[in-house]
Every structure is written in structure tokens, then in C-alpha cells.
Design an enzyme around this catalytic site. Structure first.
Site, mmCIF file in Angstrom:
data_model
loop_
_atom_site.group_PDB
_atom_site.id
_atom_site.type_symbol
_atom_site.label_atom_id
_atom_site.label_comp_id
_atom_site.label_asym_id
_atom_site.label_seq_id
_atom_site.Cartn_x
_atom_site.Cartn_y
_atom_site.Cartn_z
ATOM 1 N N ASP A 9 0.878 -1.163 0.000
ATOM 2 C CA ASP A 9 0.000 0.000 0.000
ATOM 3 C C ASP A 9 0.929 1.231 0.000
ATOM 4 O OD1 ASP A 9 -2.373 1.608 0.492
ATOM 5 O OD2 ASP A 9 -1.606 1.813 2.532
ATOM 6 N N ASP A 11 -0.037 5.060 1.015
ATOM 7 C CA ASP A 11 -0.210 6.048 2.094
ATOM 8 C C ASP A 11 -0.118 5.355 3.460
ATOM 9 O OD1 ASP A 11 -0.835 8.245 0.263
ATOM 10 O OD2 ASP A 11 -2.697 7.164 -0.103
ATOM 11 N N GLY A 46 -7.249 4.700 4.586
ATOM 12 C CA GLY A 46 -7.321 3.709 3.511
ATOM 13 C C GLY A 46 -8.643 3.651 2.775
ATOM 14 N N ARG A 49 -11.992 8.310 -1.635
ATOM 15 C CA ARG A 49 -12.352 9.728 -1.497
ATOM 16 C C ARG A 49 -13.854 9.877 -1.274
ATOM 17 N NH1 ARG A 49 -10.278 13.519 -6.325
ATOM 18 N NH2 ARG A 49 -8.475 12.148 -6.093
ATOM 19 N N SER A 116 -5.584 5.513 -4.133
ATOM 20 C CA SER A 116 -5.444 6.949 -4.383
ATOM 21 C C SER A 116 -5.148 7.240 -5.845
ATOM 22 C CB SER A 116 -4.322 7.522 -3.522
ATOM 23 O OG SER A 116 -4.086 8.861 -3.890
ATOM 24 N N ASN A 118 -3.767 9.830 -6.599
ATOM 25 C CA ASN A 118 -2.533 10.626 -6.527
ATOM 26 C C ASN A 118 -1.301 9.766 -6.230
ATOM 27 O OD1 ASN A 118 -3.766 13.323 -6.785
ATOM 28 N ND2 ASN A 118 -4.788 12.780 -4.860
ATOM 29 N N ASP A 170 -1.620 -0.852 6.022
ATOM 30 C CA ASP A 170 -1.815 -0.211 7.341
ATOM 31 C C ASP A 170 -3.299 -0.005 7.658
ATOM 32 O OD1 ASP A 170 -2.133 1.801 5.348
ATOM 33 O OD2 ASP A 170 -1.875 3.344 6.874
#
Ligand code: G6P
Ligand code: MG
Length: 221
Positions: A9, A11, A46, A49, A116, A118, A170
């Protein structure tokens, strides 16, 4: 069956951007006069959006027009992008760079898989892209975790089978996604205590990497 690939993962596992996502939602809430109750930050970890906005708005979500929802998500993303554009290699989770290099040396194939949109920008900014054999982001895999789509796509790109992949996550939504993909999962940070987290895999892997185990700080420990 031997392990051929590790799928990370992004982030909160490779980069400290979990904090930036949280900070951006908090700033939006403050600007809009929305409450940000204790425990919300953990629930946003996690999560996509769209789902994050739903959790932030609570009951008000139903009364919010689709246009306003889009405007709020765009505003949060702008806040996140401002911070993400200022990322430097120092924002990598400490110890991750030598860990990735050592895993590559061992012949393992490495991917990042994130919900994400991003994720590529983030990995480029911190200089991790070149250490990964594949990256799957929220554009490639629109079905967010706990859907296993991003992990299955990563396995396919690495030309291996799910049963030969280990996911590092996470967030609970990510642990669910890994289990749904039929992959073993090592939970770090908040996901560390999840009973499905195969910590023994981490304990098996890390000591084989001389000098690395002690370098790994939170959230990896
Ligand atoms: C990851 C992060 C979440 C974020 C989601 C969507 O799962 O852990 O915090 O909400 O991606 O990210 P995006 O940058 O596309 O809004
Ligand atoms: Mg994460």
C-alpha cells in the site's frame, strides 16, 4: 508455495501521506464548519475519497447534492495536492528505501497498489517509483479497497499468482482487500493487531535483511 512478489500500500506504508490525507480532510471540515469527531481519522484511513466524504458528512450526506459532493471532494483534493507537491524523499517512511532495495536483491518482484488517484505523483515526488516493478493507482483500479481489484491487477502486472503475493497494509479496508484477493497480508501500524496479519512473515523476512530490522520505525514495527 514460495513468495514471488510483495505488494505495498502507499499512504502510511511507503510514504507518510496518511497524515496529509487526514490533515486535508480536517482542514476542509474546519472551513465548512463540519465536526471532526474523535475516531473519525482512524475510520478514514485507507478509505476511498467518496466514502471518506460520506463518513465526514454523516447524516448530512443524504441532503448534500451531487454537485456539492463533487465540489467538497475537489476542495479536499486541492488541499492534498498542495501538500503532496511539496513532498521530498524525506517523507518516505524511514527504512523503506533500503528495504525495497534489499527485497529486489533477493529477487522478489515489488509493486505498489493504492486506491489513491494521486499515488503516482506521491511515489514520484519521494523518488520511490524506480524501485518498484509496477504501480497500480486509483485510476487503474477504480473499485476501491476492500475490493481486491488493485491487488489482483498488481499480481497480473508482476506475472505472478495471488497465492505467491504478500501484501503490506496499514488500513483495515486494505487487509480485507488482500484477504479477498487470496493473498497473505502483513499488517503494519493500525493494522498490525489484526488477527489476519501474518506477522510471522515479517518476522521471517526482516531478520534476513542484515541491519534493516532495527531501522524500521513506526508504523512498520
Ligand atoms: C488511499 C488513502 C486514503 C484516500 C484514498 C483516495 O486509500 O489511504 O486516505 O482517501 O487513497 O485517495 P485520493 O488521493 O484519490 O483522494
Ligand atoms: Mg494506507
Amino acid at each position: 508455495m514460495s513468495i514471488e512478489a510483495i505488494i505495498f500500500d502507499v499512504d502510511g506504508v511507503l510514504v507518510q501521506t496518511d497524515r496529509l490525507h487526514e490533515r486535508s480532510w480536517r482542514a476542509l471540515a474546519q472551513r465548512e464548519g463540519l465536526p471532526f469527531p474523535d475516531g473519525l481519522a482512524d475510520r478514514l484511513r485507507g478509505v476511498s475519497r467518496e466514502r471518506s466524504l460520506e463518513l465526514l458528512l454523516g447524516d448530512a450526506h443524504e441532503r448534500c447534492t451531487p454537485e456539492r459532493r463533487v465540489a467538497l471532494m475537489d476542495a479536499k483534493n486541492q488541499l492534498f495536492l498542495e501538500a503532496a507537491n511539496a513532498l521530498t524523499p524525506d517523507d518516505t517512511i524511514p527504512g523503506v528505501r533500503p528495504l525495497l532495495a534489499a527485497l529486489r536483491e533477493m529477487g522478489l518482484r515489488l509493486a505498489a497498489a493504492s486506491a489513491s488517484r494521486n499515488a503516482r505523483l506521491v511515489l514520484d515526488r519521494v523518488g520511490l517509483s524506480a524501485l518498484l516493478h509496477a504501480v497500480i493507482d486509483g485510476h487503474d483500479a477504480p473499485r476501491a479497497k476492500p475490493d481486491p481489484q488493485c491487488f489482483l491487477m498488481a499480481a497480473e502486472m508482476l506475472q505472478t499468482e495471488p497465492a505467491r503475493c504478500v501484501v503490506v497494509e496499514d488500513a483495515l479496508a486494505g487487509v480485507d482487500a488482500a484477504v479477498n484477493a487470496g493473498m497473505a497480508v502483513v499488517g503494519v501500524g493500525p493494522a498490525r493487531q489484526d488477527p489476519r496479519s501474518a506477522r510471522w512473515l515479517a518476522d521471517l523476512l526482516l531478520p534476513t535483511l542484515p541491519g534493516l530490522a532495527h531501522e524500521l520505525p513506526d508504523p512498520w514495527k
